[in-house]
Design a protein around this motif. Sequence first.
Motif, PDB file in Angstrom:
ATOM      1  N   TYR A 197       0.857  -1.195   0.000  1.00 28.99           N
ATOM      2  CA  TYR A 197       0.000   0.000   0.000  1.00 28.99           C
ATOM      3  C   TYR A 197       0.891   1.243   0.000  1.00 28.99           C
ATOM      4  CZ  TYR A 197       1.142  -0.295   4.991  1.00 28.99           C
ATOM      5  OH  TYR A 197       1.823  -0.389   6.172  1.00 28.99           O
ATOM      6  N   SER A 213      -8.857  -0.480  -2.476  1.00 29.44           N
ATOM      7  CA  SER A 213      -9.685   0.438  -1.683  1.00 29.44           C
ATOM      8  C   SER A 213     -10.000   1.687  -2.483  1.00 29.44           C
ATOM      9  CB  SER A 213      -8.935   0.874  -0.425  1.00 29.44           C
ATOM     10  OG  SER A 213      -8.694  -0.230   0.402  1.00 29.44           O
ATOM     11  N   TYR A 215     -10.301   5.570  -2.961  1.00 35.08           N
ATOM     12  CA  TYR A 215      -9.702   6.798  -2.420  1.00 35.08           C
ATOM     13  C   TYR A 215     -10.023   7.891  -3.422  1.00 35.08           C
ATOM     14  CZ  TYR A 215      -6.079   9.901  -0.439  1.00 35.08           C
ATOM     15  OH  TYR A 215      -5.403  10.943   0.146  1.00 35.08           O
ATOM     16  N   GLY A 247     -15.402   3.886   2.864  1.00 34.65           N
ATOM     17  CA  GLY A 247     -14.120   3.636   2.199  1.00 34.65           C
ATOM     18  C   GLY A 247     -13.036   3.371   3.230  1.00 34.65           C
ATOM     19  N   ILE A 248     -11.903   4.077   3.130  1.00 30.88           N
ATOM     20  CA  ILE A 248     -10.798   3.869   4.074  1.00 30.88           C
ATOM     21  C   ILE A 248     -10.932   4.779   5.303  1.00 30.88           C
ATOM     22  CG2 ILE A 248      -9.230   3.039   2.269  1.00 30.88           C
ATOM     23  CD1 ILE A 248      -7.842   5.817   2.398  1.00 30.88           C
ATOM     24  N   GLU A 266     -18.719  -0.071   5.623  1.00 34.52           N
ATOM     25  CA  GLU A 266     -18.216  -0.129   4.251  1.00 34.52           C
ATOM     26  C   GLU A 266     -18.234  -1.590   3.787  1.00 34.52           C
ATOM     27  OE1 GLU A 266     -16.712   1.744   1.664  1.00 34.52           O
ATOM     28  OE2 GLU A 266     -16.281  -0.220   0.808  1.00 34.52           O
ATOM     29  N   ASN A 268     -16.433  -3.035   1.183  1.00 35.42           N
ATOM     30  CA  ASN A 268     -15.149  -3.586   0.732  1.00 35.42           C
ATOM     31  C   ASN A 268     -14.228  -3.881   1.935  1.00 35.42           C
ATOM     32  OD1 ASN A 268     -12.415  -3.722  -0.106  1.00 35.42           O
ATOM     33  ND2 ASN A 268     -12.751  -2.364  -1.834  1.00 35.42           N
ATOM     34  N   ASP A 270     -11.121  -4.865   2.175  1.00 34.63           N
ATOM     35  CA  ASP A 270      -9.781  -4.262   2.119  1.00 34.63           C
ATOM     36  C   ASP A 270      -9.822  -2.826   2.642  1.00 34.63           C
ATOM     37  OD1 ASP A 270      -8.953  -6.552   0.940  1.00 34.63           O
ATOM     38  OD2 ASP A 270      -8.359  -5.664  -0.980  1.00 34.63           O
ATOM     39  N   ALA A 271     -10.881  -2.102   2.224  1.00 39.80           N
ATOM     40  CA  ALA A 271     -11.018  -0.703   2.642  1.00 39.80           C
ATOM     41  C   ALA A 271     -11.238  -0.630   4.158  1.00 39.80           C
ATOM     42  CB  ALA A 271     -12.164  -0.041   1.890  1.00 39.80           C
ATOM     43  N   ASP A 274      -8.021  -1.023   5.879  1.00 33.00           N
ATOM     44  CA  ASP A 274      -7.296   0.251   5.785  1.00 33.00           C
ATOM     45  C   ASP A 274      -7.846   1.259   6.795  1.00 33.00           C
ATOM     46  OD1 ASP A 274      -5.674  -0.680   3.749  1.00 33.00           O
ATOM     47  OD2 ASP A 274      -6.714   0.368   2.130  1.00 33.00           O
TER      48      ASP A 274
END
Length: 386
Positions: A197, A213, A215, A247-248, A266, A268, A270-271, A274
Amino acid sequence: MERVNASPCPYFKKCGGCQLQRLSYEEQLRRKMGRCISLLGRFGHVEPILGMDEPTRYRNKVTWAFGLDGKRRPVCGIYQPESHAIVSVEDCLIEDAAADAVLRDIRDMLQDFKIKVFDERSGFGWLRHVLVRRGFATGELLVVLVAASPIFPLQKPFVKKLVERHPEIRSVVLNVNDRYGPVVLGTREKVLCGPGYIEDVLCGNRFRISPRSFYQINPVQTEKLYGKAVEFAALTGTETVLDAYCGIGTIGITAAGQARQVIGVELNRDAVKDAIANARLNGLKNCWFTAGDAGEYMEQMARDKLRPEVVFLDPPRSGSDERFLRSLLKCAPERVVYVSCDPETLARDLGVLTEGGYAVRRIQPVDMFPYTEHVETVVLMTRKDT
Ligand code: SAH
């Protein structure tokens, strides 16, 4: 219609990515204002759109497609709209220059490293896309090679040479996408170098961003957008804040210093990872993030009679859904701050919320995507009875 004489971009006719390319920037802003007024004017006064001082090179995320042209020669660049034909480009006026330089170098390294581009018709070949993300504040670069298979024999010397040429590269990731269809990134990933990342700084906080993610792609304007969103929320330090479609975690983390606690939801995963890392990175102990559908989560909150005082929602272009909006009305937060990247779905959702007892108090468009017809808007709503 006010036009600039010639398009500043040599690829304009073929590429089609910048629909407003021939208009002066002032005219682009006037047009976006007109669109917002016609779609949102019935809800209240639309404040003048916040434009960019320098409306070029704003994209911090750049994706080029790699494939074959009509004569079956390797080509890389940008997809023509609604087509799979790739327009070969050297450089794009709305993309970050350092990202474009990395992409050109990868193109020039293909032959030496025996990398074959993917042929959509036959399914042969390897490299399908390359995505480069740059943290504007940190200068860090993330390179994601999207390939049809995980086998990359000259991986080590390739990465070594690329990083030697661009020392700002913090990480290179191999993403495997073996499916047909318009989605760029597959679900399998292998980190080839670095942590997988990059980090960037936005509104004074540090954020880690992974390949998959979300952004915001224009960080200069994002600071203005989030500034308005947090101003509209008018936090006093006592509120529970829901950051839906988080999101993140950028909006919630930007607001966290002025709230009692922030909860982010959220889809996702992965997000979400993060977002949790980002709260820690900024020393925040009052932020909680959870993976799931925002509508389902809101419904649960309504059932449990939890009442956040402030709700931020920042859904994708399709807008929010019945389930979310109905439960939001049940929870009845004092203030709702809606961040939208599509004024049409925004107008539809504002219709539901105003019928359900909310009044629109502020409508602020922000130009996040100069030269294209997209427009972002942040709206403040409070209950009619307050
Ligand atoms: N607020 C963030 C992200 C906005 S983009 C920011 O400013 O950076 C919209 C986000 O909604 C994406 O991260 C996407 O993964 C997420 N999303 C899409 N559908 C969702 C759903 N049904 N429930 C929760 N999140 C969703």
